[in-house]
Design a protein around this motif. Structure first.
Motif, PDB file in Angstrom:
ATOM      1  N   ILE A 223     -30.508  28.274  69.044  1.00 25.68           N
ATOM      2  CA  ILE A 223     -32.162  28.114  67.808  1.00 25.68           C
ATOM      3  C   ILE A 223     -31.671  28.427  66.549  1.00 25.68           C
ATOM      4  CG2 ILE A 223     -32.199  29.872  70.005  1.00 25.68           C
ATOM      5  CD1 ILE A 223     -31.527  30.997  66.211  1.00 25.68           C
ATOM      6  N   VAL A 224     -33.054  27.676  65.723  1.00 24.98           N
ATOM      7  CA  VAL A 224     -33.016  27.850  64.149  1.00 24.98           C
ATOM      8  C   VAL A 224     -33.411  29.441  63.675  1.00 24.98           C
ATOM      9  CG1 VAL A 224     -33.091  26.654  62.092  1.00 24.98           C
ATOM     10  CG2 VAL A 224     -32.606  25.807  63.943  1.00 24.98           C
ATOM     11  N   LEU A 225     -32.909  29.815  62.955  1.00 24.84           N
ATOM     12  CA  LEU A 225     -34.039  30.879  62.214  1.00 24.84           C
ATOM     13  C   LEU A 225     -34.191  30.851  60.572  1.00 24.84           C
ATOM     14  CD1 LEU A 225     -35.095  34.077  62.222  1.00 24.84           C
ATOM     15  CD2 LEU A 225     -32.437  34.662  62.512  1.00 24.84           C
TER      16      LEU A 225
ATOM     17  N   THR B  24     -36.275  43.474  75.550  1.00 24.82           N
ATOM     18  CA  THR B  24     -38.043  43.471  75.680  1.00 24.82           C
ATOM     19  C   THR B  24     -38.155  43.523  74.404  1.00 24.82           C
ATOM     20  OG1 THR B  24     -38.352  44.565  77.630  1.00 24.82           O
ATOM     21  CG2 THR B  24     -40.189  44.531  76.742  1.00 24.82           C
ATOM     22  N   ASP B  25     -39.081  41.953  73.623  1.00 24.29           N
ATOM     23  CA  ASP B  25     -39.178  42.419  72.349  1.00 24.29           C
ATOM     24  C   ASP B  25     -38.362  41.737  71.044  1.00 24.29           C
ATOM     25  OD1 ASP B  25     -41.884  42.077  73.195  1.00 24.29           O
ATOM     26  OD2 ASP B  25     -42.132  43.970  73.386  1.00 24.29           O
ATOM     27  N   GLU B  26     -37.011  41.451  71.736  1.00 22.36           N
ATOM     28  CA  GLU B  26     -35.489  41.188  70.868  1.00 22.36           C
ATOM     29  C   GLU B  26     -34.927  40.754  71.593  1.00 22.36           C
ATOM     30  OE1 GLU B  26     -34.272  45.422  69.272  1.00 22.36           O
ATOM     31  OE2 GLU B  26     -33.782  45.976  71.323  1.00 22.36           O
ATOM     32  N   ALA B  27     -34.092  40.387  70.404  1.00 23.99           N
ATOM     33  CA  ALA B  27     -33.217  39.710  70.885  1.00 23.99           C
ATOM     34  C   ALA B  27     -32.256  39.630  70.312  1.00 23.99           C
ATOM     35  CB  ALA B  27     -33.227  38.105  71.381  1.00 23.99           C
ATOM     36  N   GLY B  28     -30.571  39.469  70.721  1.00 17.71           N
ATOM     37  CA  GLY B  28     -29.361  39.030  69.465  1.00 17.71           C
ATOM     38  C   GLY B  28     -29.081  37.461  69.863  1.00 17.71           C
ATOM     39  N   ILE B  29     -29.011  37.399  68.115  1.00 18.36           N
ATOM     40  CA  ILE B  29     -28.493  35.546  67.732  1.00 18.36           C
ATOM     41  C   ILE B  29     -27.133  35.983  67.234  1.00 18.36           C
ATOM     42  CG2 ILE B  29     -29.378  33.522  66.389  1.00 18.36           C
ATOM     43  CD1 ILE B  29     -30.890  34.706  68.301  1.00 18.36           C
ATOM     44  N   GLU B  30     -25.970  34.958  67.838  1.00 18.19           N
ATOM     45  CA  GLU B  30     -24.802  35.222  66.668  1.00 18.19           C
ATOM     46  C   GLU B  30     -25.000  33.754  66.149  1.00 18.19           C
ATOM     47  OE1 GLU B  30     -20.046  33.733  67.776  1.00 18.19           O
ATOM     48  OE2 GLU B  30     -21.685  34.064  69.821  1.00 18.19           O
ATOM     49  N   PHE B  31     -24.321  33.472  64.919  1.00 14.75           N
ATOM     50  CA  PHE B  31     -24.582  32.664  64.087  1.00 14.75           C
ATOM     51  C   PHE B  31     -23.439  31.421  64.491  1.00 14.75           C
ATOM     52  CE2 PHE B  31     -26.484  36.077  60.902  1.00 14.75           C
ATOM     53  CZ  PHE B  31     -27.397  35.447  61.485  1.00 14.75           C
ATOM     54  N   LEU B  32     -23.409  30.321  64.376  1.00 13.79           N
ATOM     55  CA  LEU B  32     -23.252  29.124  64.561  1.00 13.79           C
ATOM     56  C   LEU B  32     -22.319  28.758  63.173  1.00 13.79           C
ATOM     57  CD1 LEU B  32     -24.218  27.523  67.588  1.00 13.79           C
ATOM     58  CD2 LEU B  32     -22.596  28.989  67.234  1.00 13.79           C
ATOM     59  N   TYR B  33     -23.321  28.345  61.722  1.00 16.48           N
ATOM     60  CA  TYR B  33     -23.475  28.074  60.870  1.00 16.48           C
ATOM     61  C   TYR B  33     -24.942  28.563  60.009  1.00 16.48           C
ATOM     62  CZ  TYR B  33     -25.342  23.370  62.549  1.00 16.48           C
ATOM     63  OH  TYR B  33     -26.268  22.665  62.637  1.00 16.48           O
ATOM     64  N   GLN B  34     -24.877  28.433  58.750  1.00 16.27           N
ATOM     65  CA  GLN B  34     -25.847  27.927  57.660  1.00 16.27           C
ATOM     66  C   GLN B  34     -26.029  27.436  57.298  1.00 16.27           C
ATOM     67  OE1 GLN B  34     -25.318  32.108  55.069  1.00 16.27           O
ATOM     68  NE2 GLN B  34     -27.641  31.476  54.543  1.00 16.27           N
TER      69      GLN B  34
ATOM     70  N   SER C  68     -26.026  40.832  60.225  1.00 13.74           N
ATOM     71  CA  SER C  68     -24.354  40.434  59.332  1.00 13.74           C
ATOM     72  C   SER C  68     -23.644  39.860  59.285  1.00 13.74           C
ATOM     73  CB  SER C  68     -23.527  41.236  60.607  1.00 13.74           C
ATOM     74  OG  SER C  68     -22.774  40.736  61.383  1.00 13.74           O
ATOM     75  N   ALA C  69     -22.659  39.228  59.060  1.00 17.27           N
ATOM     76  CA  ALA C  69     -22.323  38.046  58.703  1.00 17.27           C
ATOM     77  C   ALA C  69     -21.959  37.024  60.096  1.00 17.27           C
ATOM     78  CB  ALA C  69     -20.709  38.389  57.983  1.00 17.27           C
ATOM     79  N   GLY C  70     -22.018  37.485  60.799  1.00 17.15           N
ATOM     80  CA  GLY C  70     -21.741  37.453  62.237  1.00 17.15           C
ATOM     81  C   GLY C  70     -23.022  36.892  63.005  1.00 17.15           C
ATOM     82  N   GLY C  71     -24.170  37.347  63.103  1.00 19.67           N
ATOM     83  CA  GLY C  71     -25.698  37.295  63.576  1.00 19.67           C
ATOM     84  C   GLY C  71     -26.386  38.105  63.033  1.00 19.67           C
ATOM     85  N   CYS C  72     -27.666  38.788  63.593  1.00 25.85           N
ATOM     86  CA  CYS C  72     -28.361  39.728  63.543  1.00 25.85           C
ATOM     87  C   CYS C  72     -29.367  39.819  64.986  1.00 25.85           C
ATOM     88  CB  CYS C  72     -28.889  38.518  62.928  1.00 25.85           C
ATOM     89  SG  CYS C  72     -30.262  37.687  63.423  1.00 25.85           S
TER      90      CYS C  72
ATOM     91  N   GLY D  14     -27.441  29.216  65.293  1.00 26.38           N
ATOM     92  CA  GLY D  14     -27.426  30.055  66.006  1.00 26.38           C
ATOM     93  C   GLY D  14     -27.126  30.144  67.548  1.00 26.38           C
ATOM     94  N   GLU D  15     -26.594  31.332  68.934  1.00 24.68           N
ATOM     95  CA  GLU D  15     -27.113  31.325  69.692  1.00 24.68           C
ATOM     96  C   GLU D  15     -27.559  32.122  70.434  1.00 24.68           C
ATOM     97  OE1 GLU D  15     -23.763  30.198  72.437  1.00 24.68           O
ATOM     98  OE2 GLU D  15     -23.960  27.886  71.434  1.00 24.68           O
TER      99      GLU D  15
END
Length: 94
Positions: free
Chosen positions: A63-65, A83-93, A44-48, A76-77
């Protein structure tokens, strides 16, 4: 195949600020001195949400994705880890 959401998943979907789009984009997750493959499963616009080996990954870690096929790089952060997945909030692109 139809994907059925649990009551908890429905509540999370309803409270999201940005709508999510399902995808299967291969990427590279960079944190500390680690570079590891991942797959962006929704965005999404805010994360993945990413599928990756989560060993060594920490909550609130910066992190950098990179998604080379889409020419995207997100900073992001980590907001959650399972287990085997994570949620990332985007800070900038970039």
């Amino acid at each position: 195949m139809t994907h059925v959401l649990s009551p908890t998943q429905k509540l999370l979907e309803e409270t999201r600020i940005f709508p999510r789009k399902r995808c299967k984009w291969p990427g590279i997750l960079k944190f500390e001195n680690s570079h590891q493959p991942c797959v962006v499963e929704d965005i999404s616009a805010g994360g993945c949400r990413i599928a990756t080996k989560t060993k060594g990954l920490k909550h609130n870690e910066k992190i950098v994705l990179e998604v080379e096929s889409k020419k995207l790089r997100f900073h992001g952060e980590v907001r959650w880890i399972r287990t085997d997945e994570a949620g990332i909030e985007f800070l900038y692109q970039d």
